[in-house]
Design an enzyme around this catalytic site. Structure first.
Site, mmCIF file in Angstrom:
data_model
loop_
_atom_site.group_PDB
_atom_site.id
_atom_site.type_symbol
_atom_site.label_atom_id
_atom_site.label_comp_id
_atom_site.label_asym_id
_atom_site.label_seq_id
_atom_site.Cartn_x
_atom_site.Cartn_y
_atom_site.Cartn_z
ATOM 1 N N PRO A 57 0.377 -7.588 -4.482
ATOM 2 C CA PRO A 57 1.008 -7.029 -3.279
ATOM 3 C C PRO A 57 0.613 -7.767 -1.995
ATOM 4 O O PRO A 57 -0.051 -7.224 -1.113
ATOM 5 C CB PRO A 57 0.504 -5.584 -3.282
ATOM 6 C CG PRO A 57 -0.849 -5.668 -3.905
ATOM 7 C CD PRO A 57 -0.720 -6.743 -4.957
ATOM 8 N N CYS A 58 1.065 -8.996 -1.874
ATOM 9 C CA CYS A 58 0.696 -9.816 -0.723
ATOM 10 C C CYS A 58 1.214 -9.237 0.591
ATOM 11 O O CYS A 58 0.677 -9.560 1.652
ATOM 12 C CB CYS A 58 1.139 -11.260 -0.908
ATOM 13 S SG CYS A 58 2.897 -11.475 -1.152
ATOM 14 N N HIS A 59 2.199 -8.347 0.533
ATOM 15 C CA HIS A 59 2.700 -7.723 1.759
ATOM 16 C C HIS A 59 1.648 -6.832 2.410
ATOM 17 O O HIS A 59 1.766 -6.489 3.572
ATOM 18 C CB HIS A 59 3.978 -6.925 1.470
ATOM 19 C CG HIS A 59 3.778 -5.762 0.551
ATOM 20 N ND1 HIS A 59 3.669 -5.908 -0.819
ATOM 21 C CD2 HIS A 59 3.647 -4.428 0.805
ATOM 22 C CE1 HIS A 59 3.491 -4.718 -1.365
ATOM 23 N NE2 HIS A 59 3.473 -3.799 -0.398
#
Length: 112
Positions: A60-62
């Site tokens: 989940p790089c967001h």
């Protein structure tokens, strides 16, 4: 040059392992992730690792933002609008159009 690749790959994988631990509804800063992987001066490299995310949707790089809560203008998976939409969908609060409410939503891991 060949000696750099394994080191880079190891760093990137450590970044991914940390980012996968950030809970829904929370965010971490690039510097915080760098500190958690044992490389506190490599926040920019955390960004490089996330830009190369090999498993979008799984990593989940967001959930990684700048220390002041700003979103990544170069968010590779659809721009800052997509990043904001993903975060809002998880219940992350914003203080204005471009910044997450870090006081309310920062993942406490590694924060002193």
């Amino acid at each position: 040059m060949t000696g750099e690749l394994p080191a880079r790959e190891g760093f990137f994988e450590r970044v991914y392992e940390v980012v996968e631990q950030i809970p829904r509804g929370m965010v971490a800063s690039y510097g915080q992730v760098a500190k958690l992987v044992g490389e506190p001066r490599k926040a920019r490299y955390v960004g490089f690792a996330l830009h190369a995310n090999p498993r979008p949707g799984e990593i989940p790089c967001h959930r990684v933002v700048f220390a002041d809560g700003r979103l990544a203008s170069g968010f590779v998976f659809g721009g800052p609008g997509a990043q904001r939409e993903l975060l809002e969908g998880e219940g992350v609060a914003f203080v204005d159009d471009d910044r997450v409410d870090m006081a309310a939503c920062r993942w406490p891991a590694g924060v002193e």
